[in-house]
Write a protein that holds these residues in place. Structure first.
Motif, mmCIF file in Angstrom:
data_model
loop_
_atom_site.group_PDB
_atom_site.id
_atom_site.type_symbol
_atom_site.label_atom_id
_atom_site.label_comp_id
_atom_site.label_asym_id
_atom_site.label_seq_id
_atom_site.Cartn_x
_atom_site.Cartn_y
_atom_site.Cartn_z
ATOM 1 N N GLU A 148 5.273 0.933 -15.582
ATOM 2 C CA GLU A 148 4.012 0.219 -15.779
ATOM 3 C C GLU A 148 3.411 -0.331 -14.487
ATOM 4 O OE1 GLU A 148 6.161 0.225 -19.682
ATOM 5 O OE2 GLU A 148 6.711 -0.105 -17.598
ATOM 6 N N GLY A 149 4.172 -0.395 -13.409
ATOM 7 C CA GLY A 149 3.656 -0.952 -12.164
ATOM 8 C C GLY A 149 3.026 0.103 -11.265
ATOM 9 N N MET A 150 2.477 -0.354 -10.129
ATOM 10 C CA MET A 150 1.914 0.578 -9.156
ATOM 11 C C MET A 150 2.991 0.970 -8.154
ATOM 12 S SD MET A 150 -1.174 0.140 -6.394
ATOM 13 C CE MET A 150 -2.511 0.216 -7.562
ATOM 14 N N ASP A 151 3.357 2.257 -8.166
ATOM 15 C CA ASP A 151 4.368 2.785 -7.241
ATOM 16 C C ASP A 151 5.690 2.043 -7.362
ATOM 17 O OD1 ASP A 151 2.536 4.672 -6.244
ATOM 18 O OD2 ASP A 151 1.661 3.177 -4.928
ATOM 19 N N THR A 152 5.999 1.666 -8.596
ATOM 20 C CA THR A 152 7.325 1.102 -8.898
ATOM 21 C C THR A 152 8.030 2.122 -9.788
ATOM 22 O OG1 THR A 152 6.352 -0.113 -10.756
ATOM 23 C CG2 THR A 152 6.549 -1.295 -8.689
ATOM 24 N N GLY A 153 9.162 1.762 -10.313
ATOM 25 C CA GLY A 153 9.906 2.704 -11.163
ATOM 26 C C GLY A 153 11.081 3.281 -10.395
ATOM 27 N N PRO A 154 12.075 3.755 -11.122
ATOM 28 C CA PRO A 154 13.331 4.217 -10.518
ATOM 29 C C PRO A 154 13.123 5.346 -9.498
ATOM 30 C CG PRO A 154 13.559 3.999 -12.906
ATOM 31 C CD PRO A 154 12.115 3.838 -12.602
ATOM 32 N N ILE A 155 13.734 5.160 -8.314
ATOM 33 C CA ILE A 155 13.593 6.121 -7.217
ATOM 34 C C ILE A 155 14.538 7.304 -7.411
ATOM 35 C CG2 ILE A 155 14.050 6.435 -4.736
ATOM 36 C CD1 ILE A 155 13.007 3.520 -4.381
ATOM 37 N N ILE A 156 13.987 8.509 -7.272
ATOM 38 C CA ILE A 156 14.779 9.732 -7.444
ATOM 39 C C ILE A 156 15.223 10.285 -6.092
ATOM 40 C CG2 ILE A 156 14.788 12.083 -8.384
ATOM 41 C CD1 ILE A 156 12.474 11.081 -10.289
ATOM 42 N N LEU A 157 14.273 10.579 -5.219
ATOM 43 C CA LEU A 157 14.570 11.120 -3.887
ATOM 44 C C LEU A 157 13.626 10.506 -2.852
ATOM 45 C CD1 LEU A 157 14.889 14.990 -4.581
ATOM 46 C CD2 LEU A 157 16.776 13.396 -4.165
ATOM 47 N N GLN A 158 14.120 10.432 -1.613
ATOM 48 C CA GLN A 158 13.285 9.978 -0.497
ATOM 49 C C GLN A 158 13.544 10.852 0.720
ATOM 50 O OE1 GLN A 158 14.585 5.716 -0.612
ATOM 51 N NE2 GLN A 158 12.412 5.270 -0.899
ATOM 52 N N ALA A 159 12.528 10.945 1.575
ATOM 53 C CA ALA A 159 12.687 11.650 2.851
ATOM 54 C C ALA A 159 12.049 10.802 3.946
ATOM 55 C CB ALA A 159 12.030 13.022 2.805
ATOM 56 N N ALA A 160 12.732 10.707 5.071
ATOM 57 C CA ALA A 160 12.262 9.868 6.173
ATOM 58 C C ALA A 160 11.568 10.706 7.249
ATOM 59 C CB ALA A 160 13.438 9.113 6.787
ATOM 60 N N VAL A 161 10.583 10.084 7.893
ATOM 61 C CA VAL A 161 9.826 10.711 8.979
ATOM 62 C C VAL A 161 9.722 9.700 10.125
ATOM 63 C CG1 VAL A 161 7.538 11.542 9.659
ATOM 64 C CG2 VAL A 161 8.476 12.209 7.451
ATOM 65 N N GLU A 162 10.031 10.149 11.328
ATOM 66 C CA GLU A 162 9.920 9.261 12.491
ATOM 67 C C GLU A 162 8.449 8.954 12.767
ATOM 68 O OE1 GLU A 162 10.771 9.235 17.313
ATOM 69 O OE2 GLU A 162 11.297 10.985 16.117
ATOM 70 N N VAL A 163 8.169 7.691 13.051
ATOM 71 C CA VAL A 163 6.813 7.300 13.434
ATOM 72 C C VAL A 163 6.730 7.298 14.955
ATOM 73 C CG1 VAL A 163 5.053 5.495 13.327
ATOM 74 C CG2 VAL A 163 6.571 5.875 11.357
ATOM 75 N N LYS A 164 5.778 8.047 15.484
ATOM 76 C CA LYS A 164 5.621 8.159 16.939
ATOM 77 C C LYS A 164 4.633 7.117 17.440
ATOM 78 C CE LYS A 164 6.795 13.048 16.729
ATOM 79 N NZ LYS A 164 6.351 14.441 16.899
ATOM 80 N N TRP A 165 4.808 6.724 18.698
ATOM 81 C CA TRP A 165 4.009 5.640 19.262
ATOM 82 C C TRP A 165 2.509 5.941 19.190
ATOM 83 C CZ3 TRP A 165 3.934 0.778 20.192
ATOM 84 C CH2 TRP A 165 2.972 0.235 21.042
#
Length: 201
Positions: A142-159
């Protein structure tokens, strides 16, 4: 075979990654229907190109949001859809819709949730100065971008990243983890326990 319904408002690149996963045999599923609230959505063109049933439902034609959602639900149930996939669908689903498909609605968001919910997540990440951003597939609630997390992928943030460059690199990861999450669901390897997703071996 798992029957999928896709909700999309935009270009449909995540839809395309799912179509590709199905056509390659990586995902044992069929997309039964693509629904859009945007008549000009690229997702509708992609569906047509791959001979997938699709429809445009105009929210302005309905007195209330629930009437609009009822029409979406009717269309999905007509196709016996078992998993609803939000692929760039720019509307928040109401508790009514969530109740129809509890733990059967997936969403993807361009941040490492619970950080940077809502719109312009990449800009939020850059403004905050994080060193790592990414994307998250989760079950919608019911929330915005809430709910049980299934998978995640990380990306490096460049300067010297801009919002556009960071978004493009995150999108590449979205196209990998969304089909993977759907594959796991199709193979009955996801279980929600106390609000967390267990991936079964």
């Amino acid at each position: 075979m798992l029957k999928i319904g896709v909700l999309a408002s935009g270009r449909g690149t995540n839809l395309q990654s799912i179509i590709d996963g199905i056509e390659s045999g990586e995902i044992t599923a069929e997309i039964e229907l693509v629904i859009s609230d945007n008549e000009d959505a690229g997702a509708l063109e992609r569906a047509k190109k791959h001979n997938i049933d699709s429809c445009y439902i105009n929210p302005a034609d309905y007195e209330t949001d629930q009437d609009f959602e009822q029409e979406m639900v009717n269309n999905l149930k007509e196709k016996d859809v078992e998993l609803v996939v939000m692929a760039g669908f720019m509307r928040l689903l109401s508790p009514y819709f969530i109740r129809q498909y509890r733990h059967q609605i997936m969403n993807i968001h361009p941040s490492l949730l619970p950080a940077f919910k809502g719109l312009h997540a990449q800009k939020q990440a850059l403004d905050y100065g994080v060193k790592v951003a990414g994307c998250t597939v989760h079950f919608a609630d019911e929330g915005m971008d809430t709910g049980p997390i299934i998978l995640q992928a990380a990306v490096e943030v460049k300067w010297d990243d801009t919002e556009e460059r960071l978004a493009a690199r995150i999108l590449e990861q979205e196209h990998k983890i969304y089909p993977e999450a759907i594959r796991l669901y199709a193979e009955d390897k996801l279980e929600v326990i106390d609000g967390k997703v267990k991936i079964k071996e």
